[in-house]
Motif scaffolding. Structure first.
Motif, mmCIF file in Angstrom:
data_model
loop_
_atom_site.group_PDB
_atom_site.id
_atom_site.type_symbol
_atom_site.label_atom_id
_atom_site.label_comp_id
_atom_site.label_asym_id
_atom_site.label_seq_id
_atom_site.Cartn_x
_atom_site.Cartn_y
_atom_site.Cartn_z
ATOM 1 N N GLU A 34 0.735 -1.183 -0.088
ATOM 2 C CA GLU A 34 0.040 -0.152 -0.050
ATOM 3 C C GLU A 34 0.686 1.389 0.101
ATOM 4 O O GLU A 34 1.860 1.434 -0.357
ATOM 5 C CB GLU A 34 -1.080 -0.192 1.128
ATOM 6 N N ILE A 50 -3.025 -6.315 -2.536
ATOM 7 C CA ILE A 50 -3.826 -5.337 -3.223
ATOM 8 C C ILE A 50 -3.977 -5.838 -4.781
ATOM 9 O O ILE A 50 -5.011 -5.906 -5.504
ATOM 10 C CB ILE A 50 -3.805 -3.972 -3.295
ATOM 11 N N SER A 61 -9.489 -6.354 0.103
ATOM 12 C CA SER A 61 -8.428 -5.789 -0.713
ATOM 13 C C SER A 61 -9.281 -4.721 -1.597
ATOM 14 O O SER A 61 -10.384 -4.632 -1.905
ATOM 15 C CB SER A 61 -7.506 -6.631 -1.584
ATOM 16 N N HIS A 62 -8.180 -3.761 -2.193
ATOM 17 C CA HIS A 62 -8.730 -2.709 -3.264
ATOM 18 C C HIS A 62 -10.101 -2.138 -2.645
ATOM 19 O O HIS A 62 -11.203 -1.975 -3.353
ATOM 20 C CB HIS A 62 -9.256 -3.628 -4.561
ATOM 21 N N THR A 154 -12.635 0.052 -10.668
ATOM 22 C CA THR A 154 -12.803 1.002 -9.431
ATOM 23 C C THR A 154 -14.176 1.588 -9.563
ATOM 24 O O THR A 154 -14.609 2.384 -8.612
ATOM 25 C CB THR A 154 -11.458 1.924 -9.449
ATOM 26 N N ASP A 270 -3.454 1.145 -2.909
ATOM 27 C CA ASP A 270 -4.877 1.457 -2.990
ATOM 28 C C ASP A 270 -5.321 2.647 -2.548
ATOM 29 O O ASP A 270 -5.221 3.206 -1.200
ATOM 30 C CB ASP A 270 -5.231 0.228 -2.055
#
Length: 350
Positions: A34, A50, A61-62, A154, A270
């Motif tokens: 990270e 991630i 994660s993410h 995302t 992230d």
């Protein structure tokens, strides 16, 4: 100068890591974890592993790269469930929101043009003139002319607040020394029995939290130069020094930053500013002043986007910006320094 300040505002990144470290002169480093960030909002908590997003993200994660609203705006991302983060997971109905901030579209020197502009032909996955478009994590894919976030979906395409298509590189210097008494002897914690380590922390002007100094890598700039520049600007107020003061400061900084050091982390971050087409990456490096003599000749003075600066004792009681305390824990581990009062501390349980 204005361009650098804007770029730096987009910069500072925070790390929450369970990763490997190496001495710069040794080999075999590779870890994914990270970051560090400080644009407009605070308290970004980051997770390890991630990059699992490429094959289907792990449950935790993410996360920050999927949060809404997008920083500095009212833009809501399309929701991406954990099981749909990975690009290898088929999702025909995926319909991400398009967003690039007006400040980026205005064309500051730290930002790329739009992909659609005829005079813009970026060379992704390689050094593109002075711009580093290679990722710390290896090759990333290009889809419809746009780079694809290697960690997964995302819910937003475009660049958001990030200047570069693909990786946006930052650097974070961690400056440490041993805490000493007036006689110059190392101070040992009465319970853990380990020496107490200190690091230089800055208080962010934007969110008021104590943090590790850091910032964006300028085009054509080496990471080592960024680390030294950022520390000088934020912790020593180098931008406001006279020419004579700058020369003296540079001599001391050269001593500190030319010694053997530890790369604590480098890679994908992230970060809530990330999009499907632009993301943060960082390299965090620990420079340790073993005798304290170098830093004794440097007077800490907050500058640039730092409100205050001071030496801070390292321990698990630290309340730092985002997840910087976890990052600092890794430094304490490597230096075999005090972290908490539990003699059976598991450093690796991050």
């Amino acid at each position: 100068m204005a361009g650098r300040i804007l770029g730096k505002t987009l910069a500072t990144v925070s790390l929450s890591v369970a990763l490997a470290y190496v001495t710069v002169k040794s080999a075999g480093f590779r870890s994914i974890s990270e970051c560090r960030n400080s644009f407009l909002s605070c308290g970004f908590h980051l997770n390890s592993n991630i990059m699992s997003g490429s094959n289907g993200a792990k449950e935790n994660s993410h996360n920050k790269a999927r949060t809404s609203p997008y920083p500095g705006s009212k833009v809501q991302r399309s929701q991406v469930p954990n099981e749909k983060v990975g690009w290898l997971v088929e999702w025909q109905d995926y319909n991400p929101v398009e967003y690039t901030a007006v400040s980026v579209l205005a064309g500051p020197r730290w930002a790329d043009p739009q992909i659609s502009e005829s005079n813009f032909s970026p060379k992704f996955n390689e050094k593109d003139g002075h711009v580093e478009r290679k990722s710390q994590n290896g090759l990333y894919e290009i889809e419809n002319g746009r780079p694809r976030n290697p960690a997964g979906r995302t819910g937003l395409v475009g660049r958001g607040l990030l200047g570069r298509w693909g990786p946006n590189h930052a650097a974070d210097p961690i400056i440490t020394r041993w805490k000493r008494d007036r006689s110059g002897n190392k101070i040992t914690h009465p319970i853990s029995g380990k020496n107490i380590l200190q690091f230089v922390a800055i208080k962010r002007k934007d969110c008021g939290e104590w943090a590790i100094p850091g910032g964006m890598v300028d085009p054509g700039e080496k990471i080592s130069a960024t680390l030294k520049r950022e520390f000088g600007e934020e912790a020593l107020n180098s931008l406001q020094k006279s020419s004579a003061e700058k020369r003296k400061l540079e001599e001391q900084l050269h001593k500190l930053f030319s010694q053997e050091h530890l790369v604590i982390y480098k890679g994908y971050v992230d970060d809530p500013r990330n999009t499907d087409n632009a993301w943060m990456e960082t390299e965090a490096v620990n420079y340790h002043d073993e005798t304290g003599e170098i830093m004794d000749n440097l007077t800490l003075e907050a500058g640039d986007d730092a409100g205050k600066v001071k030496w801070v004792d390292i321990s698990d009681k630290l309340k730092l910006y985002a997840s910087h305390s976890q990052f600092i824990q890794l430094v304490a581990e490597k230096r075999d320094a005090h972290w908490n009062e539990d003699s059976e501390t598991d450093y690796h349980g991050l």
